[in-house]
Motif scaffolding. Structure first.
Motif, PDB file in Angstrom:
ATOM      1  N   LEU A 132      -9.541  -5.438  -4.954  1.00  0.00           N
ATOM      2  CA  LEU A 132      -8.410  -6.354  -4.831  1.00  0.00           C
ATOM      3  C   LEU A 132      -7.537  -5.988  -3.633  1.00  0.00           C
ATOM      4  O   LEU A 132      -7.062  -6.874  -2.907  1.00  0.00           O
ATOM      5  CB  LEU A 132      -7.586  -6.325  -6.118  1.00  0.00           C
ATOM      6  CG  LEU A 132      -8.253  -6.916  -7.356  1.00  0.00           C
ATOM      7  CD1 LEU A 132      -7.367  -6.736  -8.591  1.00  0.00           C
ATOM      8  CD2 LEU A 132      -8.575  -8.394  -7.147  1.00  0.00           C
ATOM      9  N   ASP A 133      -7.335  -4.696  -3.405  1.00  0.00           N
ATOM     10  CA  ASP A 133      -6.554  -4.271  -2.244  1.00  0.00           C
ATOM     11  C   ASP A 133      -7.222  -4.698  -0.939  1.00  0.00           C
ATOM     12  O   ASP A 133      -6.560  -5.159  -0.006  1.00  0.00           O
ATOM     13  CB  ASP A 133      -6.372  -2.749  -2.255  1.00  0.00           C
ATOM     14  CG  ASP A 133      -5.436  -2.285  -3.363  1.00  0.00           C
ATOM     15  OD1 ASP A 133      -4.667  -3.119  -3.865  1.00  0.00           O
ATOM     16  OD2 ASP A 133      -5.498  -1.086  -3.711  1.00  0.00           O
ATOM     17  N   LEU A 166      -9.332  -7.163  -0.486  1.00  0.00           N
ATOM     18  CA  LEU A 166      -9.334  -8.621  -0.332  1.00  0.00           C
ATOM     19  C   LEU A 166      -8.022  -9.127   0.252  1.00  0.00           C
ATOM     20  O   LEU A 166      -7.981 -10.203   0.853  1.00  0.00           O
ATOM     21  CB  LEU A 166      -9.605  -9.296  -1.684  1.00  0.00           C
ATOM     22  CG  LEU A 166     -11.021  -9.114  -2.248  1.00  0.00           C
ATOM     23  CD1 LEU A 166     -11.127  -9.785  -3.610  1.00  0.00           C
ATOM     24  CD2 LEU A 166     -12.070  -9.683  -1.294  1.00  0.00           C
ATOM     25  N   LEU A 167      -6.961  -8.358   0.065  1.00  0.00           N
ATOM     26  CA  LEU A 167      -5.655  -8.735   0.602  1.00  0.00           C
ATOM     27  C   LEU A 167      -5.395  -8.129   1.974  1.00  0.00           C
ATOM     28  O   LEU A 167      -4.307  -8.288   2.531  1.00  0.00           O
ATOM     29  CB  LEU A 167      -4.557  -8.295  -0.371  1.00  0.00           C
ATOM     30  CG  LEU A 167      -4.613  -8.920  -1.767  1.00  0.00           C
ATOM     31  CD1 LEU A 167      -3.520  -8.329  -2.662  1.00  0.00           C
ATOM     32  CD2 LEU A 167      -4.471 -10.434  -1.687  1.00  0.00           C
ATOM     33  N   SER A 168      -6.389  -7.441   2.520  1.00  0.00           N
ATOM     34  CA  SER A 168      -6.265  -6.804   3.831  1.00  0.00           C
ATOM     35  C   SER A 168      -7.181  -7.517   4.826  1.00  0.00           C
ATOM     36  O   SER A 168      -7.950  -8.412   4.452  1.00  0.00           O
ATOM     37  CB  SER A 168      -6.653  -5.315   3.720  1.00  0.00           C
ATOM     38  OG  SER A 168      -8.055  -5.198   3.547  1.00  0.00           O
TER      39      SER A 168
END
Length: 312
Positions: A196-197, A199-201
């Motif tokens: 999830l981290d 995917l947001l980067s």
């Protein structure tokens, strides 16, 4: 929760070598010795494909990763570097069938690249990684045991029992497919927070850029190739899809049991998934166009690369 993560960790420990062994065995069963022999005779094609996969992609890709290091959290850069050094993915055979590329034009170069990866990765990967220690001899032993040996076994079995080679290849291919699904599910599931981290980067954008770089390098190699290659974008597909099995095996020799393991594994899986998402639509579209020009009726089996034209 800890028990689930432990189960997923154990599952990826099993699925990665199972995928490597089964996919290499299937490839050996489907790739006769003449494919190696015919390909090695075309030195121009061999040099062009080797240059794209073991010079341009690792060198330029690693340089970009180093320059963009601040945008790549959690040691994902090391995972990308390892994947860029791993060539000769068995899934290229399926992509080639989707794109209506003659079997020999993917099987021959792919087998050469696999042998190249076994020699290249133990020598080069330890020098390109900054924060992960990988031992070259351990890498060589692992690749020889889990990739080269099953491929040779498949070639021998196909030569001794040619009538049963296709059946054995289908069984091995099925095991490889199931192992691949379990590998992705367990790899992403055991590191869901990290996924999830990422995917947001900007990691996905970097991964897409690396796949595009590999495709461009392979396409240029196709223009430089010899007469054995009749489809110039074959090397582009071949170069874009990195050998995820070899990359994961190598990564886990250096990061086993450390906090870096999950980050590197997820990075390799993400790069492979991005390549899959980018290449499958391209292969399907080009395959449809080529079949239309050849006057072939595009059946679902042909579109999915399960059945090829009769002249393959």
């Amino acid at each position: 929760m800890d028990s689930i993560e432990a189960l997923l960790g154990a599952l990826i420990d099993i699925s990665v070598p199972a995928f490597a062994i089964a996919s290499m065995l299937s490839m050996g069963l489907r790739t006769p010795l003449r494919a190696f022999r015919d390909q090695l005779r075309d030195r121009r094609t061999v040099l062009a494909v080797l240059g794209a996969n073991f010079v341009v992609v690792p060198a330029v890709g690693t340089l970009l990763i180093w320059l963009l290091g601040g945008l790549l959290p959690h040691h994902t850069g090391e995972g990308f570097v390892i994947a860029l050094c791993a060539a000769g993915a068995p899934f290229v055979l399926q992509l080639g069938a989707m794109a209506r590329i003659p079997y020999g034009e993917t099987a021959g170069p792919m087998a050469v690249l696999l042998l190249g990866s076994i020699a290249f990765m133990p020598l080069v990967v330890p020098f390109l990684l900054r924060d992960v220690e990988v031992h070259g001899w351990s890498v060589a032993q692992l690749l020889l045991g889990t990739m080269l040996s099953p491929m040779i076994a498949g070639i021998v079995i196909a030569a001794v029992w040619p009538g049963r080679a296709d059946l054995f290849a289908r069984i091995a291919g099925g095991v490889a497919a199931v192992s691949a699904v379990l590998m992705f599910l367990s790899g992403f599931g055991a590191n869901s927070g990290l996924v999830l981290d990422l995917l947001l980067s900007p990691v996905l954008l970097v991964a897409a850029g690396l796949v595009a770089l590999a495709f461009a390098a392979g396409r240029f190699a196709g223009d430089l190739a010899g007469d054995t290659l009749t489809v110039p974008d074959g090397p582009a597909i071949l170069t874009s899809q990195r050998n995820i099995a070899a990359a994961l095996l190598v990564a886990r020799t250096g990061a086993e049991g450390s906090e870096q393991t999950g980050s590197i594994v997820v990075a390799i899986l993400l790069l492979s998934a991005v390549g899959f998402v980018m290449l499958v639509p391209y292969a399907l579209a080009t395959g449809c166009v080529r079949r239309g020009r050849a006057g072939e009726r595009a059946t679902p089996g042909m579109l999915l690369g399960i059945v090829g034209p009769k002249d393959d």
